[in-house]
Every structure is written in C-alpha cells, then in structure tokens.
Design an enzyme around this catalytic site. Structure first.
Site, PDB file in Angstrom:
ATOM      1  N   ASP A  63      48.001  46.277  53.419  1.00 12.24           N
ATOM      2  CA  ASP A  63      49.305  46.288  52.758  1.00 12.24           C
ATOM      3  C   ASP A  63      49.231  45.780  51.322  1.00 12.24           C
ATOM      4  O   ASP A  63      48.303  45.077  50.938  1.00 12.24           O
ATOM      5  CB  ASP A  63      50.285  45.398  53.545  1.00 12.24           C
ATOM      6  CG  ASP A  63      49.752  43.985  53.692  1.00 12.24           C
ATOM      7  OD1 ASP A  63      48.537  43.834  53.970  1.00 12.24           O
ATOM      8  OD2 ASP A  63      50.519  43.019  53.525  1.00 12.24           O
ATOM      9  N   GLU A  64      50.235  46.146  50.572  1.00 10.34           N
ATOM     10  CA  GLU A  64      50.537  45.557  49.269  1.00 10.34           C
ATOM     11  C   GLU A  64      49.339  45.464  48.321  1.00 10.34           C
ATOM     12  O   GLU A  64      49.119  44.432  47.701  1.00 10.34           O
ATOM     13  CB  GLU A  64      51.117  44.146  49.454  1.00 10.34           C
ATOM     14  CG  GLU A  64      52.453  44.141  50.142  1.00 10.34           C
ATOM     15  CD  GLU A  64      53.109  42.756  50.082  1.00 10.34           C
ATOM     16  OE1 GLU A  64      54.260  42.690  49.648  1.00 10.34           O
ATOM     17  OE2 GLU A  64      52.453  41.761  50.464  1.00 10.34           O
ATOM     18  N   ASN A  65      48.591  46.522  48.232  1.00 11.93           N
ATOM     19  CA  ASN A  65      47.556  46.573  47.209  1.00 11.93           C
ATOM     20  C   ASN A  65      48.210  47.053  45.923  1.00 11.93           C
ATOM     21  O   ASN A  65      48.675  48.191  45.844  1.00 11.93           O
ATOM     22  CB  ASN A  65      46.452  47.549  47.664  1.00 11.93           C
ATOM     23  CG  ASN A  65      45.484  47.872  46.546  1.00 11.93           C
ATOM     24  OD1 ASN A  65      45.411  47.158  45.553  1.00 11.93           O
ATOM     25  ND2 ASN A  65      44.760  48.961  46.723  1.00 11.93           N
TER      26      ASN A  65
END
Lengths: 673, 673
Positions: free
Chosen positions: A313-315
């Site tokens: 997630d959330e790269n």
C-alpha cells in the site's frame, strides 16, 4: 455459504431477534432454541471428552474449567475432567482433528438441559467455540450459578475473521499479543494478522539479514523464539497467524541496515513521525529480489500459515520518479508508470511467495487482473475495491470500515456488513468474500493503550463476521458489549484496568472520580484529526494524556442515550431518575474537575471541555421535567437550543463532548408534533 | 555500618523527622538538606552521563526518561539524552562500574537547584537509586512539573534488602516476576530470592534431570532461557537473583520423577494441599549426593549470584524414623538424632555448593556451629535465631517479622527493625546482620493476587532496610505508602488494578462501589487462620472470593484512623466532615451490599460482614457529634460500647471489620478525664 442463508433467515424471524434481549452472547449464534429449566454449576461438574480430536482441546478445556472456577469461586480442580462417559455431566464429543487453516469446520452444537451439557462438533475448533458460548451463557441468582436449558447450533458466516496488530509503529510486547489472542478466541475470531515491518520499525529477528531488526528497530523486536511461541499459543486457541511484511513502500526501516535496497539517495533512518515516506524498495535491481528471495524463504518457513501478506500500500513513487536508472529501466521494459512498475514488482514477489508454498495477500493497491486466482485482496480504501476484485473472480477480505484505530464508535463498525442485503455481488461473487479484519494501526497507541483501543469494539466486529446478517440491533449490541467487556478481562486484557491506572497517574491520586465522569462523557475526535494537533505526534509521544484514556464509545454517553430512548418510549420513572442523576453529575463536573486541576498542570487542558459538558447539562436539566409534565416548546425554540448545544459539543483540542445528540433527542421530544 | 550511625542520628534530630512530612520519598534518604526554589521539568531537559560505568546505566536512564514523560505527558524523546556536558541541565557522573553483588557501593548524592540537577555516585548502582529518588521527588502545580531544590546524600543501612517470591506453591509467571523486579528497583531493594522448588511443584527446567520439571510440575515451570532473561533483567536493575532449592524437606515434587531420592516408601506425588509433608531426601544414600552434585553443578552455573539457598526448613523426620536402613546408618555413624542427621546432610551439601564456587544460605534450622563463617543464616522462626547466629560469629538475614503472606499490616513489618536500639548484639555482632527479606509464601496467592499481596507493604519493609532506624513514624509511613503505591503502577504492577478487575468479576458488573466500600473497611484474618476454613484450600482453589481482594491494610480503615487522629488533636472541621461522610457510607453499606447480592450467590457470604460494619457505623454515628459538642460519657458507658463494637469486629469467616479500634478511640475521647 449460500446454502445456509435461507436457514438463517428463517431462524431470525422466529427466535433470534428477541433472543438477544435475554442472552448475553456475542457473537450471537446462528440458531438458538430455548428450553425449560437450568443446569446448576457446582463442584459436582464432571467433564468427559470423547472422540477424535487434536490435543489442543485438552488445555482449552483446562482453561475453561479454570475460568469457570474463578468466576463462580467454586474450586473445580483437576478431578473435574474425567475419562469415561458414564459419570460425566458435561460431554464433549468431537468427530475429527481440526486444522487451523482457512475454511476449516468451526461449527458446534450445544444442548443444555437440567441434568446434562452436551457439546458436539466436527472438529475441536468448533468445540472450543462452544466452550466460549457456555462461559457467556453462565448466569447466577442468589442461590447458585447456572446455565439456561438451551439448544444452540452455530457456525460462522465468514471463514476469515481477523484482527490486525501493527507492531511496526509502536512495538506491542509479546504478552500483550498473547492476551489479545485470548480475547480473539473469546469472540470466535480466527486470524491474527501481524503487521511486522513499517517505516518506524522492523520488528522481527531475521537470521539471514540481522541488520533488519538490529538497525531497523530501537531494540524492540520479537525474537524468532517468541514468534514461535505466539504461533503455538494462537494455534492452541484455533487462531491462524499471518505475518505482513509491507513492501515496497512503508519499508524505511529495512534500508537502515540494507541501504542497497533503496530506490533513492535519501538518508536512511527509522522514521520517528507518521505518514507517507519516500524510502521505497528498488524494483529494478536484482539485489532486491535476491534479498527478498532469501528473506521470504526464512519467514515462510517460520510462519506455518498458508498466507503471506506483502502489504503493497501507499507507495508514493517519489524515489522512483527521481531515479534515472529506474526511469531508464521502465523505458527499456515498456513500463509506462509507477503503477505498472509495482505490478512488475508484485509479480516477482508473487513468484517468490509461491515458490515457498504460500498464497499471497496484499492491500488493495496490489490488485490487477493478471494475478493468480488464489491470492487475496485486502480491501482498505473502500469496499468498492473488494467488489471490483470479486467481479474479476478474486477473493478478498474487508478492512475498510473496520479501522478501529480511527476512534469510531462500535456501532459504525458493527453495521459495516461485507455483504449487505443490497450488495451488488452475484451469488458466485459473494462466495469470494472471505470475511474481514479489524485493523489496529498503532500511530496513537502503545503497550498501555493497545488493549483499550482494540476492545471491546472488536467484539462487535467479531459478531458482524460470525453471526447472521440479521443480527444488527445496535442498542442490543451495546447492551451485550458491556457485559462481554468485563468477561474479556479474564484473559488478562487491560482495556478497563489500564484506563483507571492512567487516570490515577494523571491525577496523581486515587480520587479520579471527577475525571472519570468527564472522560466517560467525551470522545476523541474521529478519523485522522488527532494528527493535526501540535506538537506533532511521534513514536516517542507518551500517549498518557486524557485523550488517550477517552474512548471511542463514551460509556456514559451511551448509557444516557439508551436510558433516554427507554424513557421516551415507556416513560419509566427509573429511567427518569437515572437521566436526572447523570445530568446532575455532569452539571457538577466543571466545578469538580476545576478542583482536581487546581494543582495539576496535566489537567488544565480539560477545563474548557469540562465547561462545555457542564453547560450542556445545564441546558438539558430543565428540559427533562418539562417532558415529564407534558410541556412543549416551539420548533424555533428547539432549533435555538440545538444550535447552542451543537456549538458546545464542538471539539476542544482532540476531544469532544458526546452527549449533544441525546440532548437533541430531548429537545425534539418537547416539540409539539 | 557502625561508622555511619552517629551521623544518621545527628541528621535525624536536625531535619529528617519533619522532612518526611513534606517529601514523599520511600525509602527516605539518610540525609536531606532543603534548598530554595525549584527545577522546572519541561521538554528542554537534557541529560548527560559522565564517567566510567557499567552499560546497564543507559537503559535505566532511558526508562527514567520514559516514566518522566508518561507522568508529565511531555514528549521527552531520544534527544533528551545527549553526549557532552555543556548543554546538559541534568548531569549524571559515575566513578566506576558497579558489580551486582553483596556489599557493592550503592550510595549517591543528588543536588537540585533551580537550573541544574547533579547526580553523582561511586557506581551506576547508586546513580540508579538516585534516579528513583528524582521520580519520587517530582511534584506539580497548576503551571508546571518541577523538582524541589534539595541536596540528598544517601546510602543503604543494610546491604541485603530482599524479596522472596515463592513460585513453588503457585507458579508465578515470568512477566509478573519481572514487574516485581521493577517494583523492587523503585524502592531500592537489591535481592530477588527465588523459591523454585516445593512439595507442590518443581518450577525450573533442569537439563540434567528433566523429570524434575516434567513430572514435578503441572507443566508450569521456568525454562532456562526464561531464567536467564530474568537474571539479566534483574542485573540491569541492580538486583541480585538468588535461587532456593529447598532440601531435604519440602521436596516432594523432586521425588515424583526420581523416587530413588526418597527416604520412604510413600507414594510420590505433587502435593495438592498445603502444610508439612513426609517426603524427604534420603541423606544416607550415595545416590542422593551424586544426584545433588550434578544438580547443583547445573544450577550454580545458571545463576551467577555468589549465594545458593538450600532451604533446609521444616523437615519433620518421619520418613527417617521409619526407615530401618537410615536408622542403621545413624547407629553405625554415631548420629544421635534427626537433627544431627540433617547436619550431616548439610555438610555434604555445603561441600557441593562450595566446590561450585558459591556460598551457602539456608533457613535457620541449618545453623550449627561447625559451619564455615561465610554461610548465611536466614532467620524465619524468630529474630533470636539471627541473634544466636551472630553471637557465634555467623552472618544472617532476617525474615521473621517480614512474612508478608500472613496478612499483617504494613506497620507491623515496618517496625520490625533487624537492629533495634535495644538489640542485645555487640557492635561486631551487628555487622553480621546483613539485612532482611520480605517473604511472600504462595499458599493463598496466584498470578492474579501476587502483586497486591506484595505491594505496597513491601515498600515499607524496603524503607526499614534502607533508611536510618529513626525513620519510623507509622502514620507518615502510611501517608507516603499511599503515594508510592500509585507510582508502583508505572512498572506494570497490578496491585491496584487487579483488585478492581476481581471486583467486577465477582459483581458481574462495573458497579462495584458497594463492594469496594465494604472491602476497603475489612481485612483478611491474620496469620495462618485462613487455612482453617472449609473446604480446605489447595493449589487449585480459585482465590477469586472477596477475601482474596481484601487487603491487610484496609485503606478506608487507615484513612479513618489517620483522619480521626487529626480530628482528635486539632478538631479540624474538614476532618470532622470526612469522618462523618465515611461513617454514613458504612451505615448504608449493608443495604447497598444486600442489593448487590440480591441475584449473586458469590456475594452472599458477605452479608453478615456488611451487617457488622453497618452496625458499628450506627454505633459510632451519634458519638462523633458528641465530641464536637463537648459531651461526655462515663467509663462504664464507654466499656459497654466498646464491648459491643469488639463483638461486631470479630471475624466473620475469613474476614473482619477493621474500624473497631478507631471507634474505640472515639469512645475513649468521650470519657471525662
């Protein structure tokens, strides 16, 4: 799943909805038939275990006896468990040894009459759920402890019922993890999702790459010995342990010891603050995959569960954008954007995970349609991601709506049905929804508050994932949650007792009553709003202020609301007295908190909040007798009062008074219809 | 020791006696000089550590900062500890690395003025004591947290200041042992005496003889890994860990796996009940010594402390009397009686212990005059055994009078001075009195109640062993104990919070107030009287009844007594109101507990007790206003009332009302002088 639905529906109509009003079961069973009479629990209890079962059943029966003994104060010693059926008053019969894995049979049947208890199950996992049900059924009167005569047939609605513990942002010591596993077993959850690496810390001993835990943590990490103990502890309680290693983002701590993993040239450090950070694994270097290959080989061997969670997630992709070599790699390989680059990375990781005999799970960002069908999409950004995956034939687990770190009330999570009546999914697609997970991110919690952030709300989520969808009366959920919460203490959970300890520390006194009255009527601001406060929270913030003791479900605010509903419906004098008493307490609150704060700087920040509570109470105090005596007000007067209350219920710092809505109900009741 | 005594005396006269009334230190330091002004604790605090020291100091300073941060709610992060002196507001200077062993220098000097804190010590062990003193000095007002300007020069009166934990009769889990080590460090205790084997259980993994723990326990024992962790944990906190393996009696659990050790033909089993038992090691067989040689070799290597405790108490000798081979052995070797046979046994064991590089310690039964002078006699049957040993030139440690398992008030233990002013010992003999140990035998405690049986009373014993003998004002001790008790919670100790949890379980409700009012005014019967109750207690009794929550120092009874003393002295109106309020609460107690018990069988046993409390309160209620208005009664009337009260204060079951004496004081005050 589908086959069971009509059955559930039928039972719901016949018995269950009213049943929850007399039984304190949570999660509520799928089928309950009431009998006549009761089974007396005394020292003559003799338990016999029959059939084929995994030897985890025996210690579970032992703990069952111990908890029963503690609660009843009756000595039920080692002689309580006997071999041979004839003298048994309680028979447990199991058909076969269960396996702690996704989809195992967890059903049980419990029959209690005045002379016998019979618990039968396909596997001991079902029988263990039945033992918890018995402990929830235990009742007492002035003469004895007893169980009601009853027949229960029970099985879970969803096979994946999890709790995620984030040990990355704040380390959660092993004994707390263990207590939480016990708590999970009490409410029939069956997956501990253990988030083990984060920007703020790498939390598990890695023998292949020891600098991961040595340099990637502040010395707070789990040894592999401890991890094995936790896995065994969970397995004994019928609970899977799935680890998560969040990559390629959320991985700053990895690069402190192994900077070659990085996509950028930023200084590598353990992050102290919270949010999104730049450090990201480099998906274009062979080093990265050689590293991950060895890493996952070690971790896949350590964790026996079939699933390995890779985060994903959330790269934010900033390091990728800035790195000319990565850009060149993308161009050369026809990778159009960062999303595609992560797909490329995921495919490589999937290969590693698969070769180690595991199925891959990841947050919903990892989803794209070329993945094999046995992976699991973990939906966190919204249920639509779960539905999209299902539409494409992928399994998923829902955590959107189950983010218990966000200080939302139990009711919010309780009504978050993965498969509501109006789901857009077909029958076949519905079968792909495996279940859900309560998700306890740890920015604003540590070893002292972890339990009180998880419990009792997670019990409401457990019911959502286990019980028929028609069991959804919020008021009754709160009634039962209150009772279950005390029972949860039997596991060593500190969700109630640490609160009191923290109040004593804050007040520097045993006399915390004024603070308790205030804190039981206020709630922390929901969502991510607390992160806006100054000074900015970091991993070393003490989390010992009043807001850290305030609960997402202000207990007195709930009690006031439920009592008020009762009063408005049936005008009982008891309810009226309770409401009056509570308003009086709140009206005195500001004065009492002022006294308490007189020599205590740590309480100063609460004075405006206490003032608001007292002012709201002052407004409400004269209104209640008006209802009682049948007086009315105009709609305009009502609006004026409600505006005033609304203003006073606005947040003060990170807290807000939680009784505004109830006072609104009083006002509405005064308006002539 | 002797050199310091005149110094202590001088200081006591000048400052200390009054000082305890304004400072909340426990144990109280040997020398305190008050300064002017205060040091503000805020986020600008910068700590610098100087000099030569063992690296255990750094984590202790880390924990100091964390506790300071939690208590003040101020973020004091990793930047608080700096290198280099110039910017430091708090300097810690240590002369040399300390060794955690008997007699090490533990002194420290603390100087606080409005701009600086200076802590100096010969070793880091002294500095660590100084850190605890600072945390006890921490004060607050409406604006800030601060430390008073002060100079403290401090060192212990006795070198051996211990707490014994009995893990034999009930297993005490590792995390509880660790919390207690933290508690010990807070009050400057320095020896954990770990009682590891008993008739009821052998509690440590033994690699040489694995059947000891496998067959000699119910599966509850410490692994050697855990033991090493506890030793390291204690060493980091400046605390020695001395194990005890109680032989030749109290050793039934050994013989379950190794029956050849036995002197008799009794069936070998783990004892379930408490008391003295027959199984005794056979002192006449070479097997026994071969066994003990290997056993102690393993255990002496595992425990680094210089001392090994071999128990040696309460051997009833029955198996020896009945065994013809033992009798023949005695005859052949000119051993006249069992006492001499045990002397023979001890000499052999001493040889084993000595060859493993350890000094031997044992309960006072082991004493006889041919032992080497470096052994330590542990006096439990009475201080006369300690004195006898000293007269013969032997060192000893006092536990007689420090048996905290016997439900005696803190005041009793507090006044138990190993070397009172009227000691019969010469100066040279006094130097042989090493100190004392609080002794927590575990017949009637388990993991839930262990902490509340140890704390806070053990803090009073810690003061007796650390502070000058002239610090002995009981009322002031209770005043400070109350404050220290809350601080002890910072270590994770559950002595306050488990009480509340157990009340909730017993009441099946959050509303435990009526029960709390009752339990805070009653005490368990002292001594061994609880063991007379039916059914007889055993290792599997749940220990979850009201008597298990009642404290040896009923908090409200103490508060009432102290307030009453104050009232009788200065007739303050505040005190009068407090007393009146407390009596009113007690007067209502029976009614409220009756309501609480109406549907709760577990509370029924409390009704007669609640009735007694309420009746005593009813008697006292009219008396207080009589004092206020100057009325008097005759000596005969007083006697009649006191007889009545005495009757009502008699034990009910295992509990008794604790306010009788105070009501007697009220009555006495009414008699015309």
């Amino acid at each position: 799943m589908k086959k069971l639905l009509p059955l559930f529906a039928a039972i719901l109509i016949s018995a269950n909805l009213s049943a929850t009003n007399t039984l304190n079961l949570m999660p509520y069973p799928s089928e309950v038939k009431f009998g006549v009479g009761k089974f007396t629990v005394d020292k003559s209890l003799r338990i016999s275990i029959q059939g084929q079962y995994n030897n985890r059943l025996t210690p579970n029966v032992g703990r069952f006896v111990q908890r029963l003994s503690k609660r009843t104060t009756i000595t039920l010693d080692r002689d309580t468990i006997i071999t041979g059926k004839p003298n048994a008053t309680f028979t447990i019969a199991v058909n076969r040894s269960g396996i702690v894995k996704l989809g195992e049979d967890e059903s049980y049947r419990l029959i209690i009459d005045s002379s016998r208890i019979s618990l039968t199950a396909e596997t001991e996992l079902g029988a263990m759920h039945g033992l918890e049900t018995i402990l929830q059924l235990l009742d007492r009167n002035e003469k004895e402890f007893f169980l009601p005569a009853i027949e229960i047939n029970d099985q879970p609605r969803f096979a994946w019922r999890g709790l995620m513990i984030d040990a990355g942002r704040h380390f959660i010591p092993v004994d707390i993890v263990k207590h939480n596993i016990d708590g999970m077993a009490m409410v029939k959850l069956n997956v501990l999702h253990w988030h083990l690496s984060e920007d703020q810390g790498f939390r598990i001993e890695c023998k292949t790459f020891p600098k991961l835990h040595e340099m990637g943590s502040n010395g707070e990490y789990y040894t592999q010995q401890e991890v094995k103990e936790v896995i065994a502890y969970a397995a004994e309680r019928g609970i899977r342990v799935m680890p998560e290693f969040d990559i390629p983002g959320h991985a700053a701590a990895w690069m402190v010891g192994y900077p070659k993993l990085s996509s950028g040239t930023d200084t590598n450090r353990i992050e102290k603050y919270f949010g999104g950070f730049r450090p990201t694994l480099n998906p274009t270097e062979r080093y990265t995959y050689r590293f991950l290959k060895k890493f996952f080989k070690e971790m896949c061997a350590l964790f026996p569960d079939d699933y390995m969670h890779i985060g994903g997630d959330e790269n934010n992709g900033l390091q990728w954008n800035e790195n000319p070599k990565i850009q060149a790699f993308m161009k050369k390989n026809g990778i159009k954007n960062n999303n595609e680059l992560q797909v490329y990375f995921n495919a490589k990781v999937l290969d590693i995970i698969t070769k180690n005999g595991k199925k891959m799970m990841g947050w919903d960002e990892i989803f794209q349609p070329n993945l094999p069908k046995n992976i699991v999409i973990h939906s966190w950004r919204g249920r639509e991601y779960m539905e999209q995956a299902a539409k494409k034939g992928y399994q998923s687990v829902l955590s959107a709506g189950f983010y218990i770190d966000l200080f939302r009330p139990a009711s919010y999570h309780y009504l978050n049905d993965p498969l509501p009546a109006d789901t857009i999914l077909t029958d076949a697609e519905r079968r792909l929804i495996l279940g859900g997970e309560a998700t306890m991110w740890a920015e604003l919690t540590n070893y002292e508050t972890e339990d009180m952030r998880i419990w009792p709300r997670t019990a409401a989520i457990a019911e959502r994932l286990w019980s028929p969808s028609g069991i959804n009366d919020v008021d009754d959920m709160y009634r039962r949650l209150n009772i279950i919460s005390i029972q949860l203490e039997e596991t060593g959970l500190t969700h109630i007792k640490n609160r009191e300890m923290m109040m004593r520390r804050l007040c520097n006194s045993y006399d915390v009553e004024p603070l308790r009255i205030l804190l039981d009527a206020v709630e922390p601001r929901e969502g991510y709003k607390r992160h806006g406060s100054k000074p900015r929270y970091n991993t070393e913030s003490p989390l010992s202020r009043a807001v850290d003791i305030a609960l997402p479900d202000a207990p007195d605010a709930i009690r006031f609301r439920l009592t008020l509903k009762d009063y408005l419906q049936i005008k009982s004098q008891n309810s009226y007295l309770t409401l009056t008493e509570m308003l009086n307490q709140w009206a005195l609150c500001y004065g009492r908190v002022s006294n308490l704060a007189a020599n205590n700087v740590a309480l100063q920040e609460l004075l405006p909040l206490a003032s608001n509570l007292t002012q709201i109470a002052n407004i409400a105090q004269p209104l209640l007798p008006m209802i009682q005596s049948g007086k009315t007000i105009t709609a305009e007067e009502a609006d004026a009062i409600k505006t005033q209350v609304k203003e006073l219920a606005k947040p003060v710092g990170e807290l807000e008074v939680a009784i505004g809505e109830s006072v609104g109900m009083i006002v509405d009741a005064l308006v002539m219809k």
